[in-house]
Design an enzyme around this catalytic site. Structure first.
Site, PDB file in Angstrom:
ATOM      1  N   ASP A 128       0.833  -1.194   0.000  1.00 10.82           N
ATOM      2  CA  ASP A 128       0.000   0.000   0.000  1.00 10.82           C
ATOM      3  C   ASP A 128       0.875   1.255   0.000  1.00 10.82           C
ATOM      4  O   ASP A 128       1.811   1.374   0.791  1.00 10.82           O
ATOM      5  CB  ASP A 128      -0.856  -0.048   1.281  1.00 10.82           C
ATOM      6  CG  ASP A 128      -1.966   0.972   1.290  1.00 10.82           C
ATOM      7  OD1 ASP A 128      -1.665   2.171   1.086  1.00 10.82           O
ATOM      8  OD2 ASP A 128      -3.123   0.587   1.512  1.00 10.82           O
ATOM      9  N   CYS A 205      -6.230  -2.251   5.529  1.00 15.54           N
ATOM     10  CA  CYS A 205      -5.486  -2.962   4.492  1.00 15.54           C
ATOM     11  C   CYS A 205      -6.432  -3.699   3.547  1.00 15.54           C
ATOM     12  O   CYS A 205      -7.182  -4.583   3.968  1.00 15.54           O
ATOM     13  CB  CYS A 205      -4.530  -3.956   5.148  1.00 15.54           C
ATOM     14  SG  CYS A 205      -3.480  -4.766   3.942  1.00 15.54           S
TER      15      CYS A 205
END
Ligand SMILES: [Zn+2]
Length: 469
Positions: A128, A205
């Site tokens: 990410d 996430c």
């Protein structure tokens, strides 16, 4: 706003200046293109467009993307991708030539690490983009001696880590680098998961469905598998040390899961750097790491766990102190919480490399040797960019990169071939995007052994008036 008493020195202004300069360079692209779209039917369009691009972006645009706009509409998508690539190319060159994030005393970092009982620090954060600054900003580590390899959900490749471990131990045996093989130090593997304190169910996430506990558990299991792998594959008491860290991507405060004396960690037990920040807000200035070590010892006693080895305790204290500086940074420059708590990446970085990307929310990483191998990470990235770009009709810029070791004969040519294979596989997997002009690529290679800049070796947008750099 004053500094936290345990924060030493002031790197924050310099780090902020760099972050702003790079972020603004990317952020300015859309406004320029909007202006160009408005001017495209005017008679002096090309001259005006080039003047505006030069003044705001610092570079000119390829002439052939500006021609014939009185017949055909300006191809804003191509221009957009071209500008993103050019901005990245310039940022990358500046990073390697001017070293804006160099750390004074980076050499002493190895000495410190070895005093703590470690010879290698290998960190796998989630891919990410909101964690891309974890090394240099969140943990304030020098980026050169630390290995970073990102994976969706921090679910790193155990075999790849095993290979790196073998390579590291081989270098110690044969060359005594970074220290002699008989020195009592170990390889330290760190996994970094993340969560969002503002919108835990939406902005956590993606690889773990925004479930923080699952993200922590997944990363911990991967760490344990790696240690088991080392222990089962090599005898003579071979083992490694592990550390699990969580990052709140809204505030950059970490959760450090302190290992006990046996190296065991608990997903539900951690030191929250934000709590530490407030608990020590009135601490006396002085030895910050000693103060934090006392805090950690008290935490162990309250949690009824054994105190970790002195080296691990020292490293944990240093990482937490470093994070207090980052909490100060986010408080001072971002009002304590980032405005862009969601995804705002500008491009996907795919392949092997990208040492120059040390900034938050700029790049989604898909580290892979083959598209098949990294398909899952890549799909997560494409999904993120569907929301960011494709939804608005903008293409997904993908920088394909392969770093190579220049001392190995033929390595550069193989790296270039790898880039082309990755591009072909990417275009095949997402051919529907390519056909609609919604996926563009830039191919780069870099000799990481020579510490050189990255070179452009191809891409979907190379124009006839443009040389390969
Ligand atoms: Zn993630």
């Amino acid at each position: 706003m004053g500094h936290h008493p345990l924060v030493r020195g002031d790197e924050n202004a310099r780090l902020y200046q760099y972050e702003q300069a790079v972020k603004q360079a990317f952020a300015g692209i859309e406004a320029v293109l909007r202006q160009l779209a408005a001017w495209q039917h005017e008679s002096d369009f090309v001259g005006r467009a080039q003047g505006h691009a030069r003044a705001t972006l610092g570079f000119e645009l390829p002439a052939e993307l500006l021609q014939d706009t009185w017949i055909q509409a300006l191809d804003t998508g191509r221009l957009y991708a071209w500008c993103v690539f050019e901005t990245f190319r310039r940022m990358s060159a500046e990073f390697f030539e001017q070293r804006p994030l160099a750390v004074e005393g980076a050499a002493s970092f190895h000495a410190f690490l070895q005093q703590c009982g470690f010879h290698t620090l290998d960190i796998s954060p989630c891919a990410d983009g909101r964690l891309a600054h974890v090394i240099r900003y969140v943990l304030r580590l020098p980026h050169e001696p630390v290995r970073r390899k990102s994976y969706a959900g921090a679910l790193f490749d155990v075999e790849d880590s095993l290979e790196k471990w073998v390579e590291t131990e081989m270098l110690r045996q044969r060359e005594g680098r970074p220290n002699a093989a008989d020195a009592p130090t170990r390889y330290l593997k760190v996994a970094v998961y993340h969560h969002s304190s503002t919108r835990p169910d939406q902005e956590g996430c993606a690889a773990h469905g925004s479930d923080t506990r699952r993200a922590a558990q997944g990363a911990l299991e991967r760490l344990q598998a790696f240690r088991q792998g080392v222990e089962n594959s090599f005898c003579c008491g071979a083992s490694i040390d592990l550390l699990l860290i969580g990052v709140d991507t809204d505030t950059d405060a970490i959760r450090l899961h302190l290992p006990d004396a046996d190296g065991a960690m608990d997903v539900d037990d951690y030191i929250d750097a934000n709590e530490l920040y407030h608990a020590t807000a009135n601490a006396a200035m002085g030895d910050a790491e000693a103060t934090v070590q006392d805090h950690l010892r008290r935490h162990c006693s309250a949690a009824n766990m054994t105190v970790p080895a002195p080296g691990m305790l020292r490293l944990a204290a240093r990482l937490l102190c470093a994070n207090l500086a980052q909490i100060d940074y986010v408080r001072r420059y971002h009002g304590g919480r980032y405005a862009d708590i969601g995804h705002q990446e500008r491009f996907i970085g795919m392949g092997i490399g990208f040492e120059e990307v040390q900034l938050r929310n700029l790049t989604y990483f898909a580290y892979l040797r083959t598209v098949e191998e990294g398909a899952q990470d890549l799909d997560v990235g494409i999904k993120i960019f569907n929301g960011l770009n494709v939804r608005r009709g903008l293409p997904i810029p993908v920088v394909i990169r392969y770093d190579y070791h220049g001392q190995v004969p033929g390595a550069r040519a193989r790296a270039e071939a790898r880039c082309q294979q990755l591009e072909a596989a990417l275009q095949q997997r997402y051919h529907a995007y390519v056909e609609q002009g919604l996926l563009h690529t830039l191919l780069m290679v870099r000799d990481c052994h020579a510490g050189a800049s990255a070179e452009v070796v191809g891409g979907s947008l190379l124009c006839s008036d443009q040389e390969v750099h």
